[in-house]
Design a protein around this motif. Structure first.
Motif, PDB file in Angstrom:
ATOM      1  N   GLN A 112       0.829  -1.210   0.000  1.00 28.13           N
ATOM      2  CA  GLN A 112       0.000   0.000   0.000  1.00 28.13           C
ATOM      3  C   GLN A 112       0.863   1.260   0.000  1.00 28.13           C
ATOM      4  N   PHE A 113       1.954   1.211   0.779  1.00 22.99           N
ATOM      5  CA  PHE A 113       2.884   2.343   0.827  1.00 22.99           C
ATOM      6  C   PHE A 113       3.470   2.589  -0.558  1.00 22.99           C
ATOM      7  N   SER A 114       3.867   1.484  -1.190  1.00 24.40           N
ATOM      8  CA  SER A 114       4.455   1.581  -2.529  1.00 24.40           C
ATOM      9  C   SER A 114       3.441   2.162  -3.515  1.00 24.40           C
ATOM     10  N   ALA A 115       2.193   1.716  -3.437  1.00 19.42           N
ATOM     11  CA  ALA A 115       1.162   2.235  -4.351  1.00 19.42           C
ATOM     12  C   ALA A 115       0.944   3.731  -4.117  1.00 19.42           C
ATOM     13  N   ALA A 116       1.025   4.164  -2.852  1.00 21.46           N
ATOM     14  CA  ALA A 116       0.821   5.591  -2.558  1.00 21.46           C
ATOM     15  C   ALA A 116       1.955   6.416  -3.143  1.00 21.46           C
ATOM     16  N   ILE A 117       3.208   6.008  -2.888  1.00 20.36           N
ATOM     17  CA  ILE A 117       4.280   6.904  -3.321  1.00 20.36           C
ATOM     18  C   ILE A 117       4.670   6.713  -4.792  1.00 20.36           C
ATOM     19  N   ARG A 118       4.375   5.539  -5.375  1.00 19.88           N
ATOM     20  CA  ARG A 118       4.755   5.361  -6.786  1.00 19.88           C
ATOM     21  C   ARG A 118       3.602   5.479  -7.767  1.00 19.88           C
ATOM     22  N   ARG A 119       2.363   5.263  -7.297  1.00 19.57           N
ATOM     23  CA  ARG A 119       1.231   5.327  -8.228  1.00 19.57           C
ATOM     24  C   ARG A 119       0.189   6.364  -7.823  1.00 19.57           C
TER      25      ARG A 119
END
Ligand code: HEC
Ligand code: HEC
Ligand code: HEC
Length: 472
Positions: A112-119
């Protein structure tokens, strides 16, 4: 019905957007998350092996990416959010990204963190506004995302209070879903891929600059939908009150005459021997982020940025400007002299010298980069609010000592005398900058552009709804 037809013909005229919006309605909720699960597994085993090292690497990356610039409000607790970011479409408030489970991102998984900062997708599936620079962070590697996650989970103190203010944009921008269409058009969600044939240092610099330092967020001009124009990358853009100049290797309008060392010193200290002193958002980025990076990383950024292909922008050709110091003492000129020259003599010469040549730690104004810009904004902002660098001497602000007409006269004199430039300004423009920045035609255009985009999304939504009903 007729209105719908008109809107639909507008929609088909803007084909790419229309395509994006139709696929938006057909799109499964989150197509991009599958590879992230794999990344999550790999990362959690890595974290178990060397948690502390991972956290401290994450901390360094957070400095390089300057997360605090937006997520720490002036005087507020670290990363508790609440900073009000002014955008052409209204005020967007940064959120609490401390590991608080109630007010922050404590409940976020790595994916979820990755989706927030990358997408730009929040844990609840809603889209973030691109005031959060996820278009740059999209280039981050999986390893670096895992390190950032470790830091924001375990290295940051939890703050259990949500920011007092919330983002509230006017219709139609309050529809976060419209950002999904924007992402389809403008979000390149592939991590940085090293360029073959370039050195390890150059690739490290390109990665740091593009994925973390997000130079392009400020220095690249945007199209009418507020997306960066890749073909004009780093060729200069207005940020409202400040102008981020052309930093491509063009000699006439960019920094083609700067050496790697010039760039290194500028990023480290805010000054370069090219008579350029950082002010405004660049000074902030240097003080909070770039100056805190390892020298080897700054050298890498400099090695990359000096090779960015030249793009000619604007009309000021720095190589043909031949500024000259003032020959005789200004105090001897009579009352008929240039009004700006008299103000300079009264307010500025004590530090920058009557000749404009500066002395020791007080920089020369003759040939100063501030006067080779295609717009007078940065010089005016420095005169209004002064400069307070962490490294070096302060320049006082003159906002309450000089009025708009005086600052305009002074600025016009400085550009002519010390820049040999024909860039000029007016009292009205100074007043606009004093009030926080002009509503430039570009900003107005982008606002209209986004409104048109949102209308098309809406029109297509209605049209698809109507068709579905008919089919039934
Ligand atoms: C230029 C400003 C800016 C920078 C730099 C920035 N952010 Fe953000 N970030 C925002 C804003 C504004 C929002 C809220 C956007 C919205 O509400 O749509 C946000 C939202 C987020 C969210 C979503 C949280 C939530 O639930 O609302 C996360 C996670 C996040 N940022 C992490 C980071 C990290 C990690 C960094 C550094 C690598 C970073 N941000 C750097 C402006 C920024
Ligand atoms: C937050 C916005 C922002 C970011 C991010 C940013 N810059 Fe800047 N930059 C500016 C502004 C504004 C100026 C003009 C400063 C002035 O005139 O005082 C500037 C000036 C410069 C200059 C001086 C150019 C000259 O002609 O004097 C260089 C070099 C530069 N930036 C390089 C970079 C690099 C490299 C990065 C990324 C690692 C970067 N900047 C990131 C806003 C930014
Ligand atoms: C007390 C000394 C002092 C006075 C008085 C002063 N300055 Fe400065 N000025 C400085 C210093 C120091 C810097 C460099 C700051 C830095 O390195 O960040 C500077 C920088 C500048 C710059 C470069 C800004 C940029 O963004 O590149 C301009 C332009 C400038 N001064 C114009 C003026 C004008 C015009 C006046 C009179 C209204 C004036 N200064 C009065 C000390 C002074």
């Amino acid at each position: 019905m007729r209105i719908q037809n008109v809107l639909l013909s507008v929609a088909s005229a803007v084909l790419p957007l229309a395509l994006a919006t139709t696929s938006l309605f057909a799109l499964p909720a989150r197509a991009a998350d599958a590879p992230l699960a794999a990344a999550s597994d790999a990362a959690s085993s890595a974290a178990a092996i060397d948690g502390d090292a991972l956290i401290s690497r994450g901390k360094y990356l957070a400095v390089a990416a300057d997360c605090a610039a937006c997520h720490t409000a002036g005087g507020g607790r670290p990363f508790a959010g609440g900073l009000d970011i002014e955008t052409p479409i209204g005020h967007i408030v940064s959120t609490n990204i401390t590991p608080s489970r109630s007010a922050g991102i404590g409940a976020y998984t790595l994916a979820q963190f990755s989706a927030a900062i990358r997408r730009g997708i929040r844990a609840d599936g809603a889209n973030l506004y691109p005031a959060m620079p996820y278009t740059a962070y999209a280039k981050l590697t999986d390893d670096d995302v895992a390190a950032l996650y470790a830091y924001f989970s375990k290295g940051v103190e939890a703050v259990d209070a949500a920011p007092a203010r919330q983002t509230a944009l006017p219709f139609p921008f309050d529809i976060r879903r419209s950002m999904a269409a924007w992402n389809l058009l403008f979000l390149d969600s592939t991590s940085y891929r090293p360029v073959a044939g370039k050195s390890v240092e150059w690739n490290r610099g390109a990665y740091l600059a593009q994925a973390l330092g997000h130079c392009q967020t400020c220095h690249t001009p945007r199209n009418f939908l507020m997306a960066e124009r890749d073909s004009q990358a780093l060729s200069g853009a207005s940020l409202g009150a400040w102008f981020a100049p052309n930093i491509t290797s063009d000699k006439a309008t960019g920094i083609g005459s700067w050496t790697e060392d010039d760039v290194f010193t500028y990023l480290k200290t805010g000054h370069s021997s090219r008579i350029s002193q950082a002010g405004g958002p660049m000074l902030e980025a240097i003080d909070k982020s770039f100056s805190k990076l390892d020298d080897s990383d700054l050298h890498a950024i400099a090695a990359w940025v000096t090779t960015v292909p030249p793009i000619k922008s604007g009309s000021i050709d720095k190589t043909t400007l031949t500024p000259a110091p003032i020959a005789n003492d200004l105090r001897e000129i009579d009352g008929s002299a240039d009004k700006g020259a008299l103000i300079y003599s009264d307010s500025c010469a004590s530090c920058h010298q009557a000749s404009g040549k500066g002395v020791r730690h007080l920089p020369p104004l003759v040939g100063n980069a501030a006067f080779s810009r295609p717009v007078p904004d940065n010089a005016i902002m420095a005169i209004l609010h002064g400069l307070t660098p962490e490294h070096g001497q302060d320049m006082p602000g003159f906002a309450d000592k000089l009025n708009d007409a005086q600052i305009a006269d002074l600025t016009n004199f400085l550009f002519r005398q010390f820049g040999a430039s024909d860039v000029q300004t007016t009292a009205a423009h100074v007043a606009a900058l004093r009030a926080g920045g002009p509503t430039s035609p570009l900003l107005l255009l982008s606002r209209i552009g986004m409104a048109v985009g949102a209308l098309i999304v809406l029109a297509l939504g209605i049209a698809i709804g109507v068709r579905r009903k008919r089919v039934r």
